[in-house]
Motif scaffolding. Structure first.
Motif, short mmCIF file in Angstrom:
data_model
loop_
_atom_site.label_atom_id
_atom_site.label_comp_id
_atom_site.label_asym_id
_atom_site.label_seq_id
_atom_site.Cartn_x
_atom_site.Cartn_y
_atom_site.Cartn_z
N GLY A 1 0.79 -1.22 0.00
CA GLY A 1 0.00 0.00 0.00
C GLY A 1 0.82 1.27 0.00
N ARG A 2 2.09 1.16 0.35
CA ARG A 2 2.96 2.35 0.40
C ARG A 2 3.85 2.48 -0.84
NH1 ARG A 2 5.61 1.94 6.14
NH2 ARG A 2 7.11 3.22 5.05
N GLN A 3 3.78 1.51 -1.74
CA GLN A 3 4.59 1.57 -2.96
C GLN A 3 3.98 2.57 -3.93
OE1 GLN A 3 7.51 -0.07 -3.09
NE2 GLN A 3 6.97 -0.75 -1.04
N ALA A 4 4.80 3.27 -4.67
CA ALA A 4 4.30 4.25 -5.64
C ALA A 4 3.77 3.58 -6.90
CB ALA A 4 5.41 5.24 -6.02
N TYR A 5 4.37 2.44 -7.25
CA TYR A 5 4.01 1.77 -8.50
C TYR A 5 3.78 0.28 -8.29
CZ TYR A 5 5.66 5.99 -10.76
OH TYR A 5 5.82 7.29 -11.14
N VAL A 6 2.98 -0.28 -9.18
CA VAL A 6 2.80 -1.72 -9.28
C VAL A 6 3.69 -2.17 -10.43
CG1 VAL A 6 1.17 -3.58 -9.82
CG2 VAL A 6 0.41 -1.61 -8.46
N ASN A 7 4.64 -3.03 -10.14
CA ASN A 7 5.60 -3.53 -11.12
C ASN A 7 6.41 -2.42 -11.77
OD1 ASN A 7 6.91 -5.61 -12.60
ND2 ASN A 7 5.66 -5.14 -14.35
N GLY A 8 6.52 -1.29 -11.12
CA GLY A 8 7.32 -0.20 -11.65
C GLY A 8 6.71 0.50 -12.85
N LEU A 9 5.49 0.13 -13.23
CA LEU A 9 4.87 0.69 -14.43
C LEU A 9 3.56 1.42 -14.17
CD1 LEU A 9 5.31 -2.35 -16.84
CD2 LEU A 9 6.63 -0.24 -16.82
N LEU A 10 2.73 0.86 -13.31
CA LEU A 10 1.39 1.39 -13.08
C LEU A 10 1.34 2.13 -11.75
CD1 LEU A 10 -0.67 -1.83 -13.92
CD2 LEU A 10 -0.24 0.10 -15.44
N ALA A 11 0.64 3.25 -11.73
CA ALA A 11 0.41 3.93 -10.45
C ALA A 11 -0.26 2.92 -9.51
CB ALA A 11 -0.47 5.15 -10.65
N ASN A 12 0.15 2.94 -8.26
CA ASN A 12 -0.38 1.98 -7.29
C ASN A 12 -1.77 2.41 -6.83
OD1 ASN A 12 -0.83 0.03 -5.41
ND2 ASN A 12 0.89 0.56 -4.10
N ARG B 1 -5.77 -5.16 -11.95
CA ARG B 1 -5.44 -5.39 -13.37
C ARG B 1 -4.15 -6.20 -13.49
NH1 ARG B 1 -3.30 -0.55 -17.08
NH2 ARG B 1 -2.65 -1.79 -18.88
N TRP B 2 -3.14 -5.80 -12.73
CA TRP B 2 -1.85 -6.51 -12.75
C TRP B 2 -2.00 -7.95 -12.28
CZ3 TRP B 2 2.85 -6.77 -14.49
CH2 TRP B 2 3.80 -7.53 -13.81
N LEU B 3 -2.70 -8.15 -11.18
CA LEU B 3 -2.85 -9.50 -10.64
C LEU B 3 -3.58 -10.42 -11.61
CD1 LEU B 3 -3.79 -8.61 -6.96
CD2 LEU B 3 -1.65 -9.68 -7.75
N MET B 4 -4.53 -9.90 -12.34
CA MET B 4 -5.32 -10.73 -13.23
C MET B 4 -4.55 -11.19 -14.47
SD MET B 4 -9.16 -9.30 -12.91
CE MET B 4 -9.75 -10.62 -13.94
N ASP B 5 -3.62 -10.37 -14.96
CA ASP B 5 -2.88 -10.77 -16.16
C ASP B 5 -1.59 -9.95 -16.30
OD1 ASP B 5 -2.04 -11.83 -18.55
OD2 ASP B 5 -3.81 -11.20 -19.69
N PRO B 6 -0.57 -10.29 -15.50
CA PRO B 6 0.68 -9.53 -15.54
C PRO B 6 1.31 -9.41 -16.93
CG PRO B 6 0.66 -11.01 -13.66
CD PRO B 6 -0.53 -11.35 -14.49
N PRO B 7 1.37 -10.49 -17.74
CA PRO B 7 1.99 -10.34 -19.06
C PRO B 7 1.24 -9.38 -20.00
CG PRO B 7 1.98 -12.64 -18.42
CD PRO B 7 1.11 -11.90 -17.44
N ALA B 8 -0.06 -9.19 -19.78
CA ALA B 8 -0.80 -8.22 -20.60
C ALA B 8 -0.37 -6.80 -20.28
CB ALA B 8 -2.30 -8.39 -20.39
#
Length: 85
Positions: free
Chosen positions: A30-41, A48-55
């Motif tokens: 919850g304190r990270q700025a990004y999800v996977n360094g790409l998406l705003a957290n 979205r990330w959890l459902m299909d990371p490679p997409a």
């Protein structure tokens, strides 16, 4: 998170499993700025990330583990509810 294999690669706070060092620890999500360094957290982006990371990032090592919308929402809620999050 055990059933879907998250703990095979990630340290998941409050989930008892051997320590994994393939992916990042999921503490402080919850304190990270990004999800996977790409998406705003945001909750929507984490789901979205959890459902299909490679997409989201075709170069990720994280596989699509077949989460349903509800499973992804539950995991996101769990991660954001952790004390460090």
């Amino acid at each position: 998170m055990m059933e879907k294999g998250c703990v095979a690669c990630h340290v998941v706070p409050r989930v008892r499993a051997p320590i994994a060092r393939v992916g990042p620890s999921l503490n402080n999500m919850g304190r990270q700025a990004y999800v996977n360094g790409l998406l705003a957290n945001t909750p929507a982006n984490l789901i979205r990330w959890l459902m299909d990371p490679p997409a989201v990032n075709p170069r990720t090592a994280m596989p699509n583990v077949g989460l349903t919308q509800t499973e992804a929402e539950d995991i996101a809620a769990f991660l954001y509810a952790l004390p460090d999050g």
